[in-house]
Design an enzyme around this catalytic site. Structure first.
Site, PDB file in Angstrom:
ATOM      1  N   ASP A 201      -5.077  57.647  36.444  1.00 46.64           N
ATOM      2  CA  ASP A 201      -5.771  57.760  35.155  1.00 46.64           C
ATOM      3  C   ASP A 201      -6.627  56.504  34.991  1.00 46.64           C
ATOM      4  O   ASP A 201      -7.733  56.436  35.517  1.00 46.64           O
ATOM      5  CB  ASP A 201      -4.718  57.924  34.052  1.00 46.64           C
ATOM      6  CG  ASP A 201      -5.314  58.271  32.704  1.00 46.64           C
ATOM      7  OD1 ASP A 201      -6.545  58.189  32.552  1.00 46.64           O
ATOM      8  OD2 ASP A 201      -4.562  58.619  31.772  1.00 46.64           O
TER       9      ASP A 201
ATOM     10  N   PHE B  14      -4.537  66.064  29.730  1.00 45.61           N
ATOM     11  CA  PHE B  14      -3.131  65.777  30.009  1.00 45.61           C
ATOM     12  C   PHE B  14      -2.526  66.973  30.719  1.00 45.61           C
ATOM     13  O   PHE B  14      -2.568  68.094  30.215  1.00 45.61           O
ATOM     14  CB  PHE B  14      -2.352  65.468  28.724  1.00 45.61           C
ATOM     15  CG  PHE B  14      -0.989  64.936  29.021  1.00 45.61           C
ATOM     16  CD1 PHE B  14      -0.802  63.609  29.372  1.00 45.61           C
ATOM     17  CD2 PHE B  14       0.117  65.774  29.004  1.00 45.61           C
ATOM     18  CE1 PHE B  14       0.456  63.129  29.690  1.00 45.61           C
ATOM     19  CE2 PHE B  14       1.379  65.305  29.324  1.00 45.61           C
ATOM     20  CZ  PHE B  14       1.540  63.971  29.668  1.00 45.61           C
TER      21      PHE B  14
ATOM     22  N   LYS C 204       8.965  58.953  37.887  1.00 46.19           N
ATOM     23  CA  LYS C 204       9.573  60.125  38.498  1.00 46.19           C
ATOM     24  C   LYS C 204       8.494  61.120  38.938  1.00 46.19           C
ATOM     25  O   LYS C 204       8.765  62.069  39.663  1.00 46.19           O
ATOM     26  CB  LYS C 204      10.500  60.815  37.475  1.00 46.19           C
ATOM     27  CG  LYS C 204      11.631  59.940  36.979  1.00 46.19           C
ATOM     28  CD  LYS C 204      12.382  60.639  35.841  1.00 46.19           C
ATOM     29  CE  LYS C 204      13.409  59.680  35.242  1.00 46.19           C
ATOM     30  NZ  LYS C 204      13.915  60.191  33.962  1.00 46.19           N
TER      31      LYS C 204
HETATM   32  P1  XMP Z   1      -2.688  54.900  34.940  1.00 49.83           P
HETATM   33  O1  XMP Z   1      -3.465  54.837  33.641  1.00 49.83           O
HETATM   34  O2  XMP Z   1      -1.824  53.706  35.131  1.00 49.83           O
HETATM   35  O3  XMP Z   1      -1.749  56.135  34.720  1.00 49.83           O
HETATM   36  O4  XMP Z   1      -3.589  55.215  36.107  1.00 49.83           O
HETATM   37  C1  XMP Z   1      -1.009  56.650  35.761  1.00 49.83           C
HETATM   38  C2  XMP Z   1       0.359  57.047  35.298  1.00 49.83           C
HETATM   39  O5  XMP Z   1       0.278  57.639  34.000  1.00 49.83           O
HETATM   40  C3  XMP Z   1       0.963  58.860  33.941  1.00 49.83           C
HETATM   41  N1  XMP Z   1      -0.032  59.902  33.643  1.00 49.83           N
HETATM   42  C4  XMP Z   1       0.254  61.173  33.367  1.00 49.83           C
HETATM   43  N2  XMP Z   1       1.434  61.819  33.359  1.00 49.83           N
HETATM   44  N3  XMP Z   1       0.304  63.828  32.815  1.00 49.83           N
HETATM   45  C5  XMP Z   1       1.455  63.166  33.083  1.00 49.83           C
HETATM   46  O6  XMP Z   1       2.503  63.778  33.082  1.00 49.83           O
HETATM   47  C6  XMP Z   1      -0.913  63.253  32.811  1.00 49.83           C
HETATM   48  O7  XMP Z   1      -1.935  63.906  32.564  1.00 49.83           O
HETATM   49  C7  XMP Z   1      -0.935  61.838  33.110  1.00 49.83           C
HETATM   50  N4  XMP Z   1      -1.966  60.946  33.198  1.00 49.83           N
HETATM   51  C8  XMP Z   1      -1.347  59.763  33.543  1.00 49.83           C
HETATM   52  C9  XMP Z   1       1.624  59.030  35.277  1.00 49.83           C
HETATM   53  O8  XMP Z   1       2.971  58.639  35.137  1.00 49.83           O
HETATM   54  C10 XMP Z   1       0.937  58.082  36.219  1.00 49.83           C
HETATM   55  O9  XMP Z   1       1.847  57.472  37.106  1.00 49.83           O
END
Ligand code: XMP
Length: 177
Positions: free
Chosen positions: A103, A149, A45
């Site tokens: 991330d 975060f 979302k």
């Molecule tokens: P990856 O590790 O797959 O992570 O690149 C991407 C997804 O992880 C969630 N994400 C976050 N959601 N605050 C959030 O609310 C954050 O700091 C955060 N870091 C990663 C997000 O859903 C993204 O699609």
């Protein structure tokens, strides 16, 4: 809700200017590459607010597909597994894949691969925020941010804070370990 935010990282005005600029850049790229219609795949979302603002700056034909992808399961650490609810119909289509934040890069790279395997003609990736953790970089990035975060402008903690108009760091006292 505002008192749960330790600091504002990117304020509303800065976000809106950058989103408009990114969309214009993307559209110029499409024109340069002869792409007239784009299928915008929005990862739910978190990317909902970003994508809704982004597409309103595009003066071209688009189709929209919503895909549910989750790797955080409501917490503050990635589970390491990306769960997708479905693969949209992207056969022979030029796709713009939009997510909220990069991330580890697992979500973006996994979904991009799935869309190419599903027959997309091309997949361009676009993200609002990049924590600079991954070696992977999206084709379009709004902001590089510290590895913290963050919540707001679509991003949540346990389903809350998505409606904040800015991106901020959550007070540690609000995070349950
Ligand atoms: P990856 O590790 O797959 O992570 O690149 C991407 C997804 O992880 C969630 N994400 C976050 N959601 N605050 C959030 O609310 C954050 O700091 C955060 N870091 C990663 C997000 O859903 C993204 O699609």
């Amino acid at each position: 809700m505002k008192r749960d935010i330790q600091k504002i990282l990117i304020d509303e005005d800065v976000i809106h200017k950058r989103v408009a600029h990114l969309a214009r850049q993307f559209q110029r790229d499409c024109i340069d590459n002869g792409i007239e219609t784009v299928t915008v795949v929005i990862l739910l979302k978190g990317a909902l607010l970003f994508a809704a603002d982004f597409v309103r700056h595009l003066d071209m034909k688009i189709q929209v597909e919503l895909v549910n992808a989750s790797s955080y399961n409501g917490g503050t650490k990635s589970s390491g597994v990306v769960a997708l609810d479905r693969t949209p119909d992207v056969l022979n289509k030029d796709v713009l894949l939009i997510d909220d934040i990069l991330d580890t890069g697992l979500t973006m790279t996994t979904v991009r691969k799935q869309l190419l395997e599903a027959g997309a003609a091309s997949v361009t990736t676009c993200v609002l925020l990049d924590k600079r953790v991954s070696d992977y970089s999206c084709d379009f990035t709004g902001f590089d941010i510290p590895n913290e975060f963050v919540v707001g402008y679509g991003l949540d903690y346990q389903g809350h804070y998505r409606n904040l108009p800015y991106v901020g760091v959550l007070n540690p006292s609000c995070i349950s370990i």
